[in-house]
Design a protein around this motif. Structure first.
Motif, PDB file in Angstrom:
ATOM      1  N   PHE A 179      -0.362   0.813  -9.127  1.00  0.00           N
ATOM      2  CA  PHE A 179      -1.768   0.435  -9.249  1.00  0.00           C
ATOM      3  C   PHE A 179      -1.980  -1.013  -8.797  1.00  0.00           C
ATOM      4  O   PHE A 179      -2.852  -1.307  -7.961  1.00  0.00           O
ATOM      5  CB  PHE A 179      -2.230   0.608 -10.700  1.00  0.00           C
ATOM      6  CG  PHE A 179      -3.693   0.372 -10.932  1.00  0.00           C
ATOM      7  CD1 PHE A 179      -4.584   1.441 -10.987  1.00  0.00           C
ATOM      8  CD2 PHE A 179      -4.203  -0.915 -11.069  1.00  0.00           C
ATOM      9  CE1 PHE A 179      -5.949   1.227 -11.182  1.00  0.00           C
ATOM     10  CE2 PHE A 179      -5.549  -1.131 -11.273  1.00  0.00           C
ATOM     11  CZ  PHE A 179      -6.426  -0.061 -11.333  1.00  0.00           C
ATOM     12  N   GLY A 208       2.058   1.899  -3.402  1.00  0.00           N
ATOM     13  CA  GLY A 208       0.996   2.429  -4.240  1.00  0.00           C
ATOM     14  C   GLY A 208       0.732   3.893  -3.993  1.00  0.00           C
ATOM     15  O   GLY A 208       0.602   4.686  -4.945  1.00  0.00           O
ATOM     16  N   VAL A 209       0.657   4.292  -2.719  1.00  0.00           N
ATOM     17  CA  VAL A 209       0.373   5.694  -2.387  1.00  0.00           C
ATOM     18  C   VAL A 209       1.501   6.603  -2.853  1.00  0.00           C
ATOM     19  O   VAL A 209       1.257   7.766  -3.213  1.00  0.00           O
ATOM     20  CB  VAL A 209       0.143   5.851  -0.861  1.00  0.00           C
ATOM     21  CG1 VAL A 209       0.057   7.323  -0.464  1.00  0.00           C
ATOM     22  CG2 VAL A 209      -1.134   5.137  -0.446  1.00  0.00           C
ATOM     23  N   TYR A 221       0.827  -1.202   0.000  1.00  0.00           N
ATOM     24  CA  TYR A 221       0.000   0.000   0.000  1.00  0.00           C
ATOM     25  C   TYR A 221       0.866   1.259   0.000  1.00  0.00           C
ATOM     26  O   TYR A 221       0.568   2.242  -0.703  1.00  0.00           O
ATOM     27  CB  TYR A 221      -0.934   0.007   1.209  1.00  0.00           C
ATOM     28  CG  TYR A 221      -1.929   1.145   1.157  1.00  0.00           C
ATOM     29  CD1 TYR A 221      -2.935   1.167   0.194  1.00  0.00           C
ATOM     30  CD2 TYR A 221      -1.837   2.210   2.035  1.00  0.00           C
ATOM     31  CE1 TYR A 221      -3.832   2.227   0.123  1.00  0.00           C
ATOM     32  CE2 TYR A 221      -2.724   3.264   1.976  1.00  0.00           C
ATOM     33  CZ  TYR A 221      -3.725   3.266   1.024  1.00  0.00           C
ATOM     34  OH  TYR A 221      -4.612   4.313   0.937  1.00  0.00           O
ATOM     35  N   SER A 266      -5.964   5.451  -5.321  1.00  0.00           N
ATOM     36  CA  SER A 266      -5.648   4.326  -4.435  1.00  0.00           C
ATOM     37  C   SER A 266      -6.818   3.998  -3.512  1.00  0.00           C
ATOM     38  O   SER A 266      -7.046   2.830  -3.179  1.00  0.00           O
ATOM     39  CB  SER A 266      -4.391   4.626  -3.606  1.00  0.00           C
ATOM     40  OG  SER A 266      -4.605   5.696  -2.711  1.00  0.00           O
ATOM     41  N   THR A 304      -1.279  -1.666  -5.121  1.00  0.00           N
ATOM     42  CA  THR A 304      -2.407  -1.235  -4.290  1.00  0.00           C
ATOM     43  C   THR A 304      -3.515  -2.279  -4.322  1.00  0.00           C
ATOM     44  O   THR A 304      -4.154  -2.568  -3.302  1.00  0.00           O
ATOM     45  CB  THR A 304      -2.946   0.121  -4.757  1.00  0.00           C
ATOM     46  OG1 THR A 304      -1.881   1.070  -4.787  1.00  0.00           O
ATOM     47  CG2 THR A 304      -4.021   0.639  -3.810  1.00  0.00           C
TER      48      THR A 304
END
Length: 356
Positions: A180, A109-110, A106, A118, A183
């Motif tokens: 992407f 992803g962020v 995560y 997200s 996430t």
């Protein structure tokens, strides 16, 4: 296994469920925003961000100590410092490794995609949670829950098809697409973690009270933090932190404020999720997360001026449709269950009258 306190009234349980729902909503709404703030102003470390997602675990020591001293004051000879048994401890540590992996994916992803995107991707965790809850704790599927899963899955596909349209400046296409799918992977792992926590309660060969819930959460968070810390040390990522502090755009003080707030907000998420699972279910926890995520998306557009394209609007509409579908199904099931209980009660009363 017993999952309740004999001295706690149903109304008090309801209040505590609401309190944990609020904690969970605050954590899942605020956590991604503060994490994105770290990256927007010069933060670069994925390992540090992932550590902070569970690094607030020492916060739980205080309420655990308060609960212990209360038990000791009431029953000095019988007061235990800890309730958790070795088998439960080990299982919670394994769940922590799942959480640590989800944290890293995560955080990656962020860093590389807008938080509004997200958050929509993370909404798919409700679909994953439904599947894992069925496999691990035998959560029943209904037509409405299947419809919700399908809608949320389609919402993620819509985002994937038009993903590059909101790629932040300076990000390569490879980084964006990897962010992407990382996430999406974190969404699946978070969803796996929720029913695993519920399974931890169910397989514990002891009475499960809220003190034990906090102890399990403490072990889980410590395990996840230890995993991310090992990754940080092994990668040599920590060597760049001194330079990162000095060039952080908001200043040195705000740098540490952002880190501390991140740890606190994410601990709200984890502790709130554990409480909702304890007083409700893993699927309810997943629903609260999914319902709170649009708040994050709107806040990201407002505060960080992120783009809100047509495909995000369509994805959000599909997600909300999925939430409404699920809640409608749950309301129907509750109504049907109450009707069934009323009929059974009337039948018992009629039989009692005949016998008398």
């Amino acid at each position: 296994m017993e999952i309740e306190s004999p001295t706690m009234s149903p109304k008090m349980k309801q209040y505590l469920l609401i309190l944990n729902c609020i904690m969970l909503a605050i954590g899942i709404s605020g956590g991604p925003l503060i994490m994105r703030l770290y990256y927007l102003h010069g933060g670069k470390s994925i390992w540090l961000s992932s550590c902070l997602e569970t690094g607030g675990w020492p916060m739980m020591i205080v309420p655990l100590l308060v609960a212990y001293f209360q038990r000791r004051a009431a029953h000095p000879a019988q007061a235990k410092l800890l309730f958790i048994k070795p088998s439960t401890f080990c299982f919670a540590a394994v769940v922590g490794l799942v959480a640590g992996s989800a944290d890293y994916f995560y955080a990656y992803g962020v860093k590389h995609i807008p938080v509004s995107t997200s958050s929509l991707i993370l909404a798919t965790q409700l679909a994953f949670t439904a599947v894992f809850a069925f496999l691990l704790v035998r959560q029943k599927f209904t037509a409405c829950s299947i419809n919700a899963v399908a809608l949320l899955t389609f919402a993620a596909i819509v985002l994937a098809l038009h993903a590059s349209s909101d790629k932040p400046a300076g990000e390569s296409s490879a980084q964006y697409y990897l962010g992407f799918f990382f996430t999406l992977a974190s969404s699946a792992l978070f969803a796996l973690m929720l029913p695993m926590i519920e399974l931890t309660y169910k397989r514990a060969k002891q009475t499960v009270n809220y003190e034990l819930v906090m102890e399990i959460q403490l072990v889980l968070s410590f395990s996840a933090t230890a995993m991310c810390t090992i990754g940080m040390l092994a990668s040599g990522d920590y060597k760049g932190y001194v330079g990162e502090v000095q060039v952080y755009k908001l200043g040195v003080v705000m740098y540490f404020v952002v880190l501390v707030c991140s740890a606190i907000l994410w601990q709200f998420f984890y502790l709130g999720a554990a409480g909702v699972i304890y007083y409700g279910s893993s699927l309810l926890s997943g629903i609260i997360i999914a319902v709170a995520l649009p708040i994050t998306e709107i806040a990201a557009v407002f505060f960080y001026h992120e783009k809100f394209q047509v495909e995000k609007g369509l994805s959000l509409a599909l997600s909300l449709w999925g939430f409404i579908s699920y809640f409608y199904g749950e309301a129907k099931d509750i109504k049907k269950q109450k009707k069934k209980e009323r009929i059974n009660l009337e039948s018992i009363n009629i039989n009692a009258d005949i016998e008398s």
